[in-house]
Write an enzyme that holds these catalytic residues in place. Structure first.
Site, PDB file in Angstrom:
ATOM      1  N   LYS A 139       0.720  -1.148   0.032  1.00 47.90           N
ATOM      2  CA  LYS A 139       0.090  -0.152  -0.193  1.00 47.90           C
ATOM      3  C   LYS A 139       0.809   1.032   0.128  1.00 47.90           C
ATOM      4  CE  LYS A 139      -4.258   0.955   0.377  1.00 47.90           C
ATOM      5  NZ  LYS A 139      -5.486   0.079   0.039  1.00 47.90           N
ATOM      6  N   ASP A 179      -7.264   4.275  -4.345  1.00 47.73           N
ATOM      7  CA  ASP A 179      -7.751   4.219  -2.926  1.00 47.73           C
ATOM      8  C   ASP A 179      -8.266   5.421  -2.763  1.00 47.73           C
ATOM      9  OD1 ASP A 179      -7.732   2.167  -0.529  1.00 47.73           O
ATOM     10  OD2 ASP A 179      -7.249   4.032   0.424  1.00 47.73           O
TER      11      ASP A 179
HETATM   12  P1  NDP Z   1     -12.922   7.721  -2.460  1.00 52.61           P
HETATM   13  O1  NDP Z   1     -11.934   8.596  -2.364  1.00 52.61           O
HETATM   14  O2  NDP Z   1     -13.315   7.541  -3.634  1.00 52.61           O
HETATM   15  O3  NDP Z   1     -14.186   8.183  -1.663  1.00 52.61           O
HETATM   16  C1  NDP Z   1     -13.753   8.106  -0.241  1.00 52.61           C
HETATM   17  C2  NDP Z   1     -15.125   8.687   0.571  1.00 52.61           C
HETATM   18  O4  NDP Z   1     -15.027   8.697   1.867  1.00 52.61           O
HETATM   19  C3  NDP Z   1     -15.686  10.030   0.221  1.00 52.61           C
HETATM   20  O5  NDP Z   1     -16.856  10.313   0.147  1.00 52.61           O
HETATM   21  C4  NDP Z   1     -15.077  10.799   1.260  1.00 52.61           C
HETATM   22  O6  NDP Z   1     -15.690  12.210   1.677  1.00 52.61           O
HETATM   23  C5  NDP Z   1     -15.228  10.075   2.239  1.00 52.61           C
HETATM   24  N1  NDP Z   1     -14.187   9.966   3.417  1.00 52.61           N
HETATM   25  C6  NDP Z   1     -12.589  10.056   3.395  1.00 52.61           C
HETATM   26  N2  NDP Z   1     -12.121  10.221   4.401  1.00 52.61           N
HETATM   27  C7  NDP Z   1     -13.232  10.419   5.512  1.00 52.61           C
HETATM   28  C8  NDP Z   1     -13.073  10.648   6.797  1.00 52.61           C
HETATM   29  N3  NDP Z   1     -11.838  10.904   7.252  1.00 52.61           N
HETATM   30  N4  NDP Z   1     -14.175  10.959   7.261  1.00 52.61           N
HETATM   31  C9  NDP Z   1     -15.373  10.882   6.586  1.00 52.61           C
HETATM   32  N5  NDP Z   1     -15.459  10.492   5.211  1.00 52.61           N
HETATM   33  C10 NDP Z   1     -14.353  10.359   4.739  1.00 52.61           C
HETATM   34  O7  NDP Z   1     -12.344   6.416  -1.985  1.00 52.61           O
HETATM   35  P2  NDP Z   1     -12.768   4.923  -2.088  1.00 52.61           P
HETATM   36  O8  NDP Z   1     -14.243   4.702  -2.241  1.00 52.61           O
HETATM   37  O9  NDP Z   1     -12.052   4.409  -3.101  1.00 52.61           O
HETATM   38  O10 NDP Z   1     -12.283   4.155  -0.736  1.00 52.61           O
HETATM   39  C11 NDP Z   1     -13.086   4.188   0.504  1.00 52.61           C
HETATM   40  C12 NDP Z   1     -12.917   3.260   1.363  1.00 52.61           C
HETATM   41  O11 NDP Z   1     -12.827   1.714   0.774  1.00 52.61           O
HETATM   42  C13 NDP Z   1     -11.288   3.283   1.797  1.00 52.61           C
HETATM   43  O12 NDP Z   1     -11.207   2.651   3.132  1.00 52.61           O
HETATM   44  C14 NDP Z   1     -10.499   2.423   0.995  1.00 52.61           C
HETATM   45  O13 NDP Z   1      -9.483   2.131   1.646  1.00 52.61           O
HETATM   46  C15 NDP Z   1     -11.541   1.224   0.866  1.00 52.61           C
HETATM   47  N6  NDP Z   1     -11.196   0.384  -0.393  1.00 52.61           N
HETATM   48  C16 NDP Z   1     -11.187   0.912  -1.637  1.00 52.61           C
HETATM   49  C17 NDP Z   1     -11.214   0.059  -2.922  1.00 52.61           C
HETATM   50  C18 NDP Z   1     -11.037   0.770  -4.100  1.00 52.61           C
HETATM   51  O14 NDP Z   1     -11.084  -0.170  -5.006  1.00 52.61           O
HETATM   52  N7  NDP Z   1     -11.247   2.042  -4.226  1.00 52.61           N
HETATM   53  C19 NDP Z   1     -10.700  -1.619  -2.549  1.00 52.61           C
HETATM   54  C20 NDP Z   1     -11.056  -1.796  -1.235  1.00 52.61           C
HETATM   55  C21 NDP Z   1     -11.278  -1.021  -0.193  1.00 52.61           C
HETATM   56  P3  NDP Z   1     -14.796  13.449   1.115  1.00 52.61           P
HETATM   57  O15 NDP Z   1     -15.191  13.319  -0.156  1.00 52.61           O
HETATM   58  O16 NDP Z   1     -15.621  14.468   1.773  1.00 52.61           O
HETATM   59  O17 NDP Z   1     -13.378  13.245   1.345  1.00 52.61           O
HETATM   60  O1  2IT Z   2      -7.823  -1.513  -0.321  1.00 52.93           O
HETATM   61  C1  2IT Z   2      -7.881  -1.987  -1.479  1.00 52.93           C
HETATM   62  O2  2IT Z   2      -8.018  -3.091  -1.602  1.00 52.93           O
HETATM   63  C2  2IT Z   2      -7.692  -1.183  -2.791  1.00 52.93           C
HETATM   64  N1  2IT Z   2      -7.540  -0.008  -2.443  1.00 52.93           N
HETATM   65  C3  2IT Z   2      -7.732  -1.774  -4.065  1.00 52.93           C
HETATM   66  C4  2IT Z   2      -5.958  -2.189  -4.404  1.00 52.93           C
HETATM   67  C5  2IT Z   2      -5.936  -2.839  -5.466  1.00 52.93           C
HETATM   68  O3  2IT Z   2      -4.695  -3.076  -5.838  1.00 52.93           O
HETATM   69  O4  2IT Z   2      -6.720  -2.760  -6.615  1.00 52.93           O
END
Ligand code: NDP
Ligand code: 2IT
Length: 459
Positions: A139, A179
């Site tokens: 990561k 992420d």
């Molecule tokens: P994005 O940046 O697309 O979206 C994040 C969302 O969460 C936004 O709505 C953001 O609001 C909100 N957010 C972020 N930080 C905070 C905080 N400190 N408090 C409250 N709200 C918050 O990210 P992802 O959707 O990609 O990721 C979301 C979660 O999923 C993370 O934990 C990530 O690690 C996990 N994840 C992501 C994957 C992926 O493929 N993208 C895969 C597996 C897990 P704002 O816009 O106001 O910051």
């Molecule tokens: O937390 C996660 O699994 C991710 N942000 C996706 C990682 C990836 O390599 O697709």
């Protein structure tokens, strides 16, 4: 006094070992509290397999597993639109390569530090093993805040970030993806700079790329869809279904949007979602087209949702979302967003399923409440594994110069999520904790990584 509950002599020995290793980790890096939280949760879950298989302890597996193979920090200088030089800190933690090249996302958010990146990379290792794909755990990211930055600033930041990261990654070495704060636009800029610096087109070095230059159909949707596929399996096993249920989803980013899309498609009503400022509640059901337009296209705040939906309510308190009554709660925003009070509120309001779309969104206290109350509770490691699983499918397409249809990828994703569900159920059952998804997921992932490490010797 020990932090773990004891029962038998074997358990006592394992516990002493766990306590010793954990105490060493705390002493070494006392300020890494998110990493400590992830390790402690992991230790609690794998305890039954250590009692059953003492050979893991003989190979010092826990000490080895909790120390990253490599942890890199670097300076990221970039020039803002006013011509001023800005400095951020870049990270890449290459945690474990026992079963494949390091694989895991990049997070751009002001809260990013070594503790956050280590906890994410540590958990990624076991999540990736659970997918059944040949990928190790890593990561990275930066404390860069993309909010309010121009497109030019984002591009210059990504180029500078990659100028250093290029030294450590490659299609067979380490394959980053997105992420929080890193989506298709950032991956595009990162890929462009990598290609320029290397002087060759190595599609498999990053995943989550645009469809026109090596990206996979279905990757954008994969984490959210996979989350809901996992929930579907949990419900099916209890003789229930998603149709007709009331769902609350936190966040409104990549994972949230596609979790909402699949839940709505399967007949659920999503009544609320949020961003870091607050949440919107729409009893009639959140209009996903509006959320997509606001978040994916215009980069606006979720508060603006009510402009076009005056019957909806906006509340400026992002964690207040958990006080809304629902059948299914999908935390899809960030770590520790459900604390003890929020968990109690959810239980009081009759929540039946809590599935972690985000990484480590429940505090240990919250997770314990869900488990004690017999809520169907599934950890991030299993629930959100669909994203990285499809990243691995993207790598497979890149290495064979092929591109699969959306339907083909989605079917493979669905199959992978069903398999993960099955692995969790079987491992939990085999270790005397039937229905405990945290124990099942962690042990299934751990076993695969630990066995590969033992087979490869002390490296
Ligand atoms: P994005 O940046 O697309 O979206 C994040 C969302 O969460 C936004 O709505 C953001 O609001 C909100 N957010 C972020 N930080 C905070 C905080 N400190 N408090 C409250 N709200 C918050 O990210 P992802 O959707 O990609 O990721 C979301 C979660 O999923 C993370 O934990 C990530 O690690 C996990 N994840 C992501 C994957 C992926 O493929 N993208 C895969 C597996 C897990 P704002 O816009 O106001 O910051
Ligand atoms: O937390 C996660 O699994 C991710 N942000 C996706 C990682 C990836 O390599 O697709």
């Amino acid at each position: 006094m020990s932090i773990f509950k004891t029962v038998s002599k074997e358990e006592e020995d394992v516990q002493r070992h766990l306590d010793e290793v954990f105490s060493k980790i705390q002493t070494r890096d006392p300020h890494e509290k998110e990493f400590h939280q992830a390790v402690l949760t992991f230790f609690k879950s794998i305890k039954p397999t250590l009692v059953k298989n003492p050979t893991y302890l003989e190979h010092q597996i826990l000490e080895r597993l909790t120390e990253p193979e490599r942890a890199i920090t670097f300076r990221v200088p970039w020039v803002d639109d006013n011509g001023k030089v800005q400095i951020n800190r870049g990270f890449r933690v290459q945690f474990n390569s026992a079963i494949g090249p390091y694989k895991g996302g990049l997070r751009f958010h002001p809260t990013v530090n070594m503790s956050i990146v280590k906890f994410l990379a540590f958990q990624q290792t076991f999540k990736n093993a659970l997918t059944g794909q040949p990928i190790g755990g890593g990561k990275g990211g930066s404390d860069f805040d993309p909010k309010g930055k121009s497109d030019g600033e984002i591009m210059r930041f990504c180029q500078s970030f990659m100028t250093e990261l290029v030294n450590y990654i490659g299609p067979h070495t380490d394959v980053p993806a997105g992420d929080i704060g890193v989506g298709a636009r950032e991956i595009g800029y990162l890929f462009g700079q990598y290609k320029r610096l290397r002087g060759s087109f190595e599609a498999g070095v990053l995943t989550g790329k645009g469809i026109g230059y090596g990206g996979s159909l279905g990757r954008k949707e994969a984490t959210g869809y996979g989350t809901v596929y996992f929930v579907q399996e949990m419900l099916k096993n209890e003789g229930h279904q998603l149709a007709g249920s009331k769902v609350v989803v936190s966040g409104s980013g990549n994972v949230s949007i596609y979790a909402m899309e699949k839940a709505i498609e399967l007949g659920a009503t999503v009544v609320a979602c949020s961003d870091s400022d607050g949440y919107v509640y729409d009893e009639a059901g959140i209009n996903l087209d509006t959320v997509k337009q606001l978040k994916e296209v215009e980069c606006r705040r979720i508060s603006d949702y009510v402009d076009s939906h005056p019957s909806a309510t906006y509340v400026e308190d992002c964690t207040g979302l958990w006080s809304i009554p629902c059948d299914i709660a999908l935390p899809c925003a960030t770590q520790n967003e459900i604390d003890e009070a929020a968990a109690k509120q959810l239980v009081k309001n009759g929540v039946k399923v809590v599935a972690e779309g985000a990484n480590m969104p429940s505090t240990p206290d919250a997770a314990e409440i869900f488990q004690e109350q017999d809520i169907l509770f599934a950890p991030a490691m299993a629930v959100n594994a669909g994203g990285v699983a499809v990243s691995s499918l993207e790598m497979a397409q890149n290495s064979t110069f092929s591109s699969w249809s959306f339907q083909e990828v989605d079917e493979k994703l669905h199959e992978i999520m069903k398999n993960i569900y099955q692995s969790c159920i079987e491992a939990a059952e085999a270790h005397g904790e039937p229905g405990n998804f945290s124990v099942g997921a962690t042990i299934a992932g751990f076993t695969k990584v630990a066995d590969a490490m033992i087979a490869q010797g002390a490296v």
